[in-house]
Motif scaffolding. Structure first.
Motif, PDB file in Angstrom:
ATOM      1  N   ALA A 157      -1.221 -27.005  16.763  1.00 51.53           N
ATOM      2  CA  ALA A 157      -0.949 -28.175  17.592  1.00 51.53           C
ATOM      3  C   ALA A 157      -2.086 -28.422  18.577  1.00 51.53           C
ATOM      4  CB  ALA A 157       0.366 -27.983  18.353  1.00 51.53           C
ATOM      5  N   GLY A 158      -2.623 -27.339  19.165  1.00 49.03           N
ATOM      6  CA  GLY A 158      -3.714 -27.501  20.117  1.00 49.03           C
ATOM      7  C   GLY A 158      -4.952 -28.096  19.491  1.00 49.03           C
ATOM      8  N   VAL A 159      -5.328 -27.593  18.331  1.00 44.17           N
ATOM      9  CA  VAL A 159      -6.500 -28.127  17.643  1.00 44.17           C
ATOM     10  C   VAL A 159      -6.273 -29.576  17.223  1.00 44.17           C
ATOM     11  CG1 VAL A 159      -7.960 -27.903  15.603  1.00 44.17           C
ATOM     12  CG2 VAL A 159      -7.282 -25.858  16.877  1.00 44.17           C
ATOM     13  N   ALA A 160      -5.094 -29.853  16.652  1.00 47.16           N
ATOM     14  CA  ALA A 160      -4.786 -31.222  16.214  1.00 47.16           C
ATOM     15  C   ALA A 160      -4.789 -32.195  17.390  1.00 47.16           C
ATOM     16  CB  ALA A 160      -3.429 -31.241  15.508  1.00 47.16           C
ATOM     17  N   MET A 161      -4.208 -31.796  18.518  1.00 50.72           N
ATOM     18  CA  MET A 161      -4.180 -32.670  19.687  1.00 50.72           C
ATOM     19  C   MET A 161      -5.588 -32.949  20.192  1.00 50.72           C
ATOM     20  SD  MET A 161      -1.150 -33.716  20.618  1.00 50.72           S
ATOM     21  CE  MET A 161      -1.399 -34.107  22.336  1.00 50.72           C
ATOM     22  N   ASN A 162      -6.421 -31.918  20.273  1.00 51.64           N
ATOM     23  CA  ASN A 162      -7.781 -32.129  20.755  1.00 51.64           C
ATOM     24  C   ASN A 162      -8.574 -33.028  19.819  1.00 51.64           C
ATOM     25  OD1 ASN A 162      -7.737 -30.785  23.194  1.00 51.64           O
ATOM     26  ND2 ASN A 162      -8.333 -28.821  22.325  1.00 51.64           N
ATOM     27  N   VAL A 163      -8.380 -32.855  18.521  1.00 56.76           N
ATOM     28  CA  VAL A 163      -9.099 -33.697  17.551  1.00 56.76           C
ATOM     29  C   VAL A 163      -8.632 -35.143  17.659  1.00 56.76           C
ATOM     30  CG1 VAL A 163      -9.428 -34.160  15.099  1.00 56.76           C
ATOM     31  CG2 VAL A 163      -9.609 -31.815  15.958  1.00 56.76           C
ATOM     32  N   MET A 164      -7.314 -35.364  17.651  1.00 58.86           N
ATOM     33  CA  MET A 164      -6.791 -36.735  17.692  1.00 58.86           C
ATOM     34  C   MET A 164      -7.143 -37.425  19.009  1.00 58.86           C
ATOM     35  SD  MET A 164      -3.109 -36.775  15.732  1.00 58.86           S
ATOM     36  CE  MET A 164      -2.303 -35.580  16.810  1.00 58.86           C
ATOM     37  N   CYS A 165      -6.942 -36.721  20.124  1.00 58.73           N
ATOM     38  CA  CYS A 165      -7.232 -37.334  21.424  1.00 58.73           C
ATOM     39  C   CYS A 165      -8.724 -37.548  21.616  1.00 58.73           C
ATOM     40  CB  CYS A 165      -6.666 -36.466  22.546  1.00 58.73           C
ATOM     41  SG  CYS A 165      -4.861 -36.405  22.611  1.00 58.73           S
ATOM     42  N   GLY A 166      -9.537 -36.577  21.164  1.00 58.61           N
ATOM     43  CA  GLY A 166     -10.980 -36.719  21.301  1.00 58.61           C
ATOM     44  C   GLY A 166     -11.516 -37.898  20.506  1.00 58.61           C
ATOM     45  N   VAL A 184      -6.953 -33.681  26.703  1.00 60.81           N
ATOM     46  CA  VAL A 184      -7.870 -32.720  26.081  1.00 60.81           C
ATOM     47  C   VAL A 184      -8.110 -31.537  27.025  1.00 60.81           C
ATOM     48  CG1 VAL A 184     -10.236 -32.371  25.301  1.00 60.81           C
ATOM     49  CG2 VAL A 184      -8.985 -34.402  24.570  1.00 60.81           C
ATOM     50  N   ALA A 185      -8.295 -31.830  28.314  1.00 59.10           N
ATOM     51  CA  ALA A 185      -8.498 -30.748  29.285  1.00 59.10           C
ATOM     52  C   ALA A 185      -7.271 -29.841  29.348  1.00 59.10           C
ATOM     53  CB  ALA A 185      -8.790 -31.343  30.663  1.00 59.10           C
ATOM     54  N   GLY A 186      -6.084 -30.450  29.285  1.00 57.43           N
ATOM     55  CA  GLY A 186      -4.869 -29.647  29.281  1.00 57.43           C
ATOM     56  C   GLY A 186      -4.782 -28.741  28.076  1.00 57.43           C
ATOM     57  N   TYR A 187      -5.188 -29.250  26.924  1.00 62.38           N
ATOM     58  CA  TYR A 187      -5.122 -28.420  25.721  1.00 62.38           C
ATOM     59  C   TYR A 187      -6.253 -27.394  25.653  1.00 62.38           C
ATOM     60  CZ  TYR A 187      -0.974 -30.139  23.531  1.00 62.38           C
ATOM     61  OH  TYR A 187       0.344 -30.383  23.257  1.00 62.38           O
ATOM     62  N   VAL A 188      -7.312 -27.607  26.393  1.00 56.67           N
ATOM     63  CA  VAL A 188      -8.313 -26.544  26.537  1.00 56.67           C
ATOM     64  C   VAL A 188      -7.679 -25.354  27.256  1.00 56.67           C
ATOM     65  CG1 VAL A 188     -10.452 -25.909  27.705  1.00 56.67           C
ATOM     66  CG2 VAL A 188     -10.322 -28.059  26.435  1.00 56.67           C
ATOM     67  N   CYS A 189      -6.858 -25.650  28.284  1.00 56.35           N
ATOM     68  CA  CYS A 189      -6.118 -24.569  28.957  1.00 56.35           C
ATOM     69  C   CYS A 189      -5.147 -23.887  27.993  1.00 56.35           C
ATOM     70  CB  CYS A 189      -5.363 -25.117  30.163  1.00 56.35           C
ATOM     71  SG  CYS A 189      -6.400 -25.645  31.531  1.00 56.35           S
ATOM     72  N   ASN A 190      -4.511 -24.665  27.134  1.00 59.02           N
ATOM     73  CA  ASN A 190      -3.598 -24.080  26.159  1.00 59.02           C
ATOM     74  C   ASN A 190      -4.330 -23.173  25.168  1.00 59.02           C
ATOM     75  OD1 ASN A 190      -1.365 -25.283  27.264  1.00 59.02           O
ATOM     76  ND2 ASN A 190      -1.306 -26.997  25.826  1.00 59.02           N
ATOM     77  N   ILE A 191      -5.526 -23.592  24.774  1.00 56.93           N
ATOM     78  CA  ILE A 191      -6.307 -22.754  23.873  1.00 56.93           C
ATOM     79  C   ILE A 191      -6.709 -21.454  24.586  1.00 56.93           C
ATOM     80  CG2 ILE A 191      -8.517 -22.588  22.661  1.00 56.93           C
ATOM     81  CD1 ILE A 191      -8.200 -25.576  21.972  1.00 56.93           C
TER      82      ILE A 191
END
Length: 400
Positions: A157-166, A184-191
């Motif tokens: 989910a984290g990778v998919a969200m960063n790809v789609m949002c980016g 994207v910044a939020g999902y960097v924290c999740n990663i």
């Protein structure tokens, strides 16, 4: 993190959801609104059930040692699916394609949730662990697979969200782009959270002990990531809503001169519908426009087409463009008609008027331009000062 570090975000999400609740009930068929509310609800539930005091209480109430672990993992998986579905609905596209993509994500994470529950049921977790479940049971058969599965699901989910949002952020501008970059910044924290968790678990597999990464560092990263992502989701939507409200309020106030001009002849004068204090700005604009149209219908027999034509020519001669000249002409005609009606208290013009066939319509009136013309246009001022009650002439277009 202590209990308050979990409960404060949970209460905040509950408060936002309570505010959004009425909108959800009114627009239940809006997939974007449903996705937003689902995400907020799941965010609050994750924080609530991940708090150590709640974990202990749930274990005691259900009577199953460590049963809170799969519950939290399932909520995290559902939260991941909700984020992905929200982005899919937010980005839009063909409705059929959007629905299919959303269903795939929901189905995929639904399978993950079922697998998590099955793996927990097959495993053995006799010792209650409130903070270090992942590392304590990292080598336990079936429980080990459960831990890896939920972490892998979050990573996907984290990778998919960063790809789609980016990708989407590269295609848009303004507050939407800002919101996507915040997500994207939020999902960097999740990663970073997942990295800490995986590192601690792998260290256990190899006989090491980096449990503090899982029990101390990871929760803070997860909390920060969830809150930053929530801000990213809410920022464009909140800004858009604020912008729409501001625009509606501006329109409401700009219509004031025309509304007040027609108030003496409005059929609702003195008994206008009272608006509750919580009524939306859009509803207030609709009510004011309705009052204006009703007042113009009352003035229909007093509209002077010849006066309107002269006013339009005068506005054009003064340098107004066609749309502005039309608005000034309509405003001049309305101002003159209000005074003509006031000079005819017995309604002789109305009694003697014949109803003409509906003439051709140039287009809808720009009520805001008319209202501004009532305040500023010298053409309208001339119509006010020179008008007098007289016979009705043909009005060249419908009142609405």
């Amino acid at each position: 993190m202590d209990g308050s570090g979990y409960y404060v975000p949970a209460v905040a999400m509950a408060a936002v959801l309570a505010v959004k609740g009425p909108s959800l009930l009114r627009s239940w068929h809006d997939p974007l609104l449903r996705s937003v509310c689902s995400l907020m609800a799941l965010t609050g539930l994750v924080f609530l059930f991940a708090a150590p005091p709640t974990i202990e209480e749930v274990n005691d109430v259900l009577g199953v040692t460590n049963v809170s672990a799969p519950i939290v993992y399932c909520l995290l998986s559902a939260y991941s699916a909700a984020c992905l579905v929200l982005i899919v609905n937010w980005r839009g596209g063909p409705p059929g394609s959007t629905r299919r993509t959303s269903r795939r994500w929901i189905t995929g994470y639904g399978v993950v949730i079922v697998a998590l529950l099955v793996l927990f049921a097959l495993g053995d977790t006799p010792v209650e662990r409130l903070r270090d479940f992942d590392t304590y049971y990292a080598d336990e058969p079936f429980v080990r697979e459960m831990i890896v599965l939920y972490l892998a699901a979050l990573a996907v989910a984290g990778v998919a969200m960063n790809v789609m949002c980016g990708r989407w952020a590269l295609q848009v501008q303004g507050r939407l782009r800002a919101g996507l970059l915040v997500i994207v910044a939020g999902y960097v924290c999740n990663i970073a959270y997942l990295t800490a968790k995986f590192t601690a678990v792998v260290a256990r597999w190899n006989g090491g002990n980096l449990d503090h990464l899982s029990s101390d560092v990871a929760p803070g990263l997860a909390s920060a990531g969830a809150l930053i992502s929530a801000v990213g989701f809410c920022l464009p939507l909140a800004c858009q809503r604020a912008g729409d409200t501001w625009s509606a309020l501006s329109t409401y106030h700009r219509l004031g001169p025309l509304w007040r001009e027609l108030a003496p002849v409005s059929p609702h004068a003195g008994r206008a519908v009272r608006m509750s204090w919580w009524s939306s700005a859009e509803l207030r604009v609709t009510q004011r426009e309705s009052d204006i149209h009703d007042g113009m219908l009352v003035l229909y027999p007093y509209f002077d087409a010849a006066l309107r034509a002269r006013a339009r020519d005068a506005a054009l001669a003064a340098g107004s463009d066609a749309a502005q000249a039309r608005a000034e002409a309509d405003a001049a005609m309305v101002a003159a008609a209000v005074r003509a009606k006031a000079a005819d208290p017995e309604g002789r013009v109305i009694a003697s008027a014949r109803t003409p066939a509906p003439p051709a319509v140039e287009g809808p009136r720009d009520l805001v331009r008319m209202a501004l013309a009532l305040r500023r246009s010298p053409v309208v001022a001339d119509a006010r000062s020179g008008c007098a009650a007289g016979p009705r002439s043909e009005f060249p277009e419908q009142a609405r």
